[in-house]
Design an enzyme around this catalytic site. Structure first.
Site, mmCIF file in Angstrom:
data_model
loop_
_atom_site.group_PDB
_atom_site.id
_atom_site.type_symbol
_atom_site.label_atom_id
_atom_site.label_comp_id
_atom_site.label_asym_id
_atom_site.label_seq_id
_atom_site.Cartn_x
_atom_site.Cartn_y
_atom_site.Cartn_z
ATOM 1 C CE1 TYR A 155 -73.713 72.457 -10.870
ATOM 2 C CE2 TYR A 155 -71.378 71.893 -10.886
ATOM 3 C CZ TYR A 155 -72.489 72.429 -11.509
ATOM 4 O OH TYR A 155 -72.365 72.962 -12.769
HETATM 5 N N1 LIG Z 1 -71.645 78.840 -16.292
HETATM 6 C C1 LIG Z 1 -70.784 77.878 -16.536
HETATM 7 O O1 LIG Z 1 -69.669 78.110 -16.998
HETATM 8 C C2 LIG Z 1 -71.128 76.456 -16.247
HETATM 9 C C3 LIG Z 1 -70.102 75.565 -16.017
HETATM 10 C C4 LIG Z 1 -70.413 74.227 -15.834
HETATM 11 C C5 LIG Z 1 -71.723 73.794 -15.905
HETATM 12 N N2 LIG Z 1 -72.707 74.707 -16.104
HETATM 13 C C6 LIG Z 1 -74.080 74.196 -16.159
HETATM 14 O O2 LIG Z 1 -74.841 74.957 -17.080
HETATM 15 C C7 LIG Z 1 -76.193 75.053 -16.627
HETATM 16 C C8 LIG Z 1 -76.596 76.510 -16.520
HETATM 17 O O3 LIG Z 1 -75.664 77.190 -15.715
HETATM 18 P P1 LIG Z 1 -75.782 78.756 -15.425
HETATM 19 O O4 LIG Z 1 -74.418 79.194 -15.056
HETATM 20 O O5 LIG Z 1 -76.491 79.441 -16.538
HETATM 21 O O6 LIG Z 1 -76.716 78.724 -14.123
HETATM 22 P P2 LIG Z 1 -77.724 79.841 -13.575
HETATM 23 O O7 LIG Z 1 -77.863 79.568 -12.124
HETATM 24 O O8 LIG Z 1 -77.315 81.195 -14.033
HETATM 25 O O9 LIG Z 1 -79.103 79.497 -14.325
HETATM 26 C C9 LIG Z 1 -79.890 78.427 -13.975
HETATM 27 C C10 LIG Z 1 -81.317 78.708 -14.393
HETATM 28 O O10 LIG Z 1 -82.118 77.650 -13.893
HETATM 29 C C11 LIG Z 1 -83.271 78.196 -13.292
HETATM 30 N N3 LIG Z 1 -83.765 77.322 -12.221
HETATM 31 C C12 LIG Z 1 -83.203 77.091 -11.008
HETATM 32 N N4 LIG Z 1 -83.986 76.284 -10.274
HETATM 33 C C13 LIG Z 1 -85.055 75.978 -11.044
HETATM 34 C C14 LIG Z 1 -86.226 75.196 -10.849
HETATM 35 N N5 LIG Z 1 -86.458 74.554 -9.698
HETATM 36 N N6 LIG Z 1 -87.139 75.114 -11.860
HETATM 37 C C15 LIG Z 1 -86.923 75.767 -13.021
HETATM 38 N N7 LIG Z 1 -85.845 76.532 -13.275
HETATM 39 C C16 LIG Z 1 -84.921 76.633 -12.300
HETATM 40 C C17 LIG Z 1 -82.828 79.539 -12.730
HETATM 41 O O11 LIG Z 1 -83.935 80.409 -12.507
HETATM 42 C C18 LIG Z 1 -81.866 80.008 -13.808
HETATM 43 O O12 LIG Z 1 -82.535 80.750 -14.814
HETATM 44 C C19 LIG Z 1 -76.235 74.303 -15.298
HETATM 45 O O13 LIG Z 1 -76.605 72.959 -15.506
HETATM 46 C C20 LIG Z 1 -74.801 74.353 -14.827
HETATM 47 O O14 LIG Z 1 -74.493 73.325 -13.946
HETATM 48 C C21 LIG Z 1 -72.439 76.024 -16.260
#
Ligand SMILES: NC(=O)c1ccc[n+]([C@@H]2O[C@H](COP(=O)([O-])OP(=O)(O)OC[C@H]3O[C@@H](n4cnc5c(N)ncnc54)[C@H](O)[C@@H]3O)[C@@H](O)[C@H]2O)c1
Length: 252
Positions: A155
């Site tokens: 990641y």
């Molecule tokens: N939650 C946090 O605090 C946090 C921290 C650092 C980075 N991020 C980044 O923020 C972004 C969202 O994070 P999150 O926590 O909401 O993640 P999450 O896993 O809850 O959501 C990801 C979404 O992407 C969709 N997805 C996954 N594979 C897919 C595919 N092949 N095609 C289309 N859609 C697809 C999933 O269905 C989901 O709705 C990511 O890039 C993550 O790395 C989040």
């Protein structure tokens, strides 16, 4: 009146989590929003929520690992709304708690294809529209990349690639008036909750040193940062990353 009235946005992975918060914040500012997700039920749910707010929304089922599906998704946004002004590459799947030496080919495939590769697919497909007068790209990085969190090697490598592609696209696309930035959020979502439920010791680890002692919110914190970068006040900001993490430098 919102700062994004008449703008057309695509948010990937907006069927839940951070993406739903970003989509909602953009819609509240007047943008029409395409919600792209492999989870079509989640995408439809988000779209219904935006429509209830009075916004225009379109749910699109798409596996962003496939460039042909990405091209089709962008085409359907153009068909429905007439263009693309704002692209938020939010979706990124991956497995955590994997020792570096145990990273599998499948781990790499999943995280790189949903992360940096899908970001490039969308940027490439949206470019002809982004360059038509108003273009903003916001990619998703992570604090876990900047202060490496163990067990997240694939990641973090993928997020490093997103950092690089953000900077080079900003450099090349400045000539077209397109800005390309990133946010690195640390906000509570269902996925984050699941991670910390499985790894309770990590919550204490990542909360240490946090300057602002509250949990981040997908819409009010990450979403509003995206609204700023997508809006008229950020036209001279490109190639940079905004950390939305309460000053933790971590991912929670
Ligand atoms: N939650 C946090 O605090 C946090 C921290 C650092 C980075 N991020 C980044 O923020 C972004 C969202 O994070 P999150 O926590 O909401 O993640 P999450 O896993 O809850 O959501 C990801 C979404 O992407 C969709 N997805 C996954 N594979 C897919 C595919 N092949 N095609 C289309 N859609 C697809 C999933 O269905 C989901 O709705 C990511 O890039 C993550 O790395 C989040």
């Amino acid at each position: 009146m919102g700062t994004l009235d008449s703008r057309i946005a695509i948010v990937t992975g907006a069927g839940g989590g951070v993406g739903r918060g970003i989509a909602t914040a953009l819609a509240r500012e007047g943008a029409s929003v395409a919600i792209v997700d492999i989870n079509f039920e989640g995408a439809k749910e988000t779209a219904a929520q935006l429509v209830a707010l009075g916004a225009e929304a379109l749910a699109i089922e798409c596996d962003i690992r496939e460039s042909s599906q990405v091209d089709a998704a962008v085409a359907s946004v153009v068909e429905r709304f007439g263009g693309v002004n704002i692209l938020v590459n939010n979706a990124n799947a991956g497995r955590s708690q994997v020792p570096f030496e145990e990273i599998t080919d499948d781990d790499l495939e999943l995280t790189f294809r949903t992360g940096p590769m899908a970001s490039i697919y969308f940027m490439r497909a949206a470019f002809p529209y982004l360059k038509q007068g108003y273009g903003r790209v916001i990619n998703l990085r992570s604090g876990a990349e900047m202060i490496p969190l163990s067990g997240m090697g694939a990641y973090i490598a993928g997020k490093g690639a997103i950092a690089g592609l953000t900077r080079i696209a900003a450099r090349e696309w400045g000539a077209y008036g397109i800005t390309v930035n990133a946010i690195a959020p640390a906000v509570m979502t269902e996925a984050a909750k699941r991670y910390f439920d499985a790894n309770p010791h990590k919550l204490a680890e990542v909360s240490q040193g946090k300057a602002i002692a509250r949990t981040g919110d997908a819409e009010a914190d990450a979403g509003r940062a995206v609204v700023f970068l997508a809006g008229p006040d950020a036209s001279y900001i490109t190639g940079t990353t905004v950390s939305v993490d309460g000053g933790s430098g971590f991912f929670m």
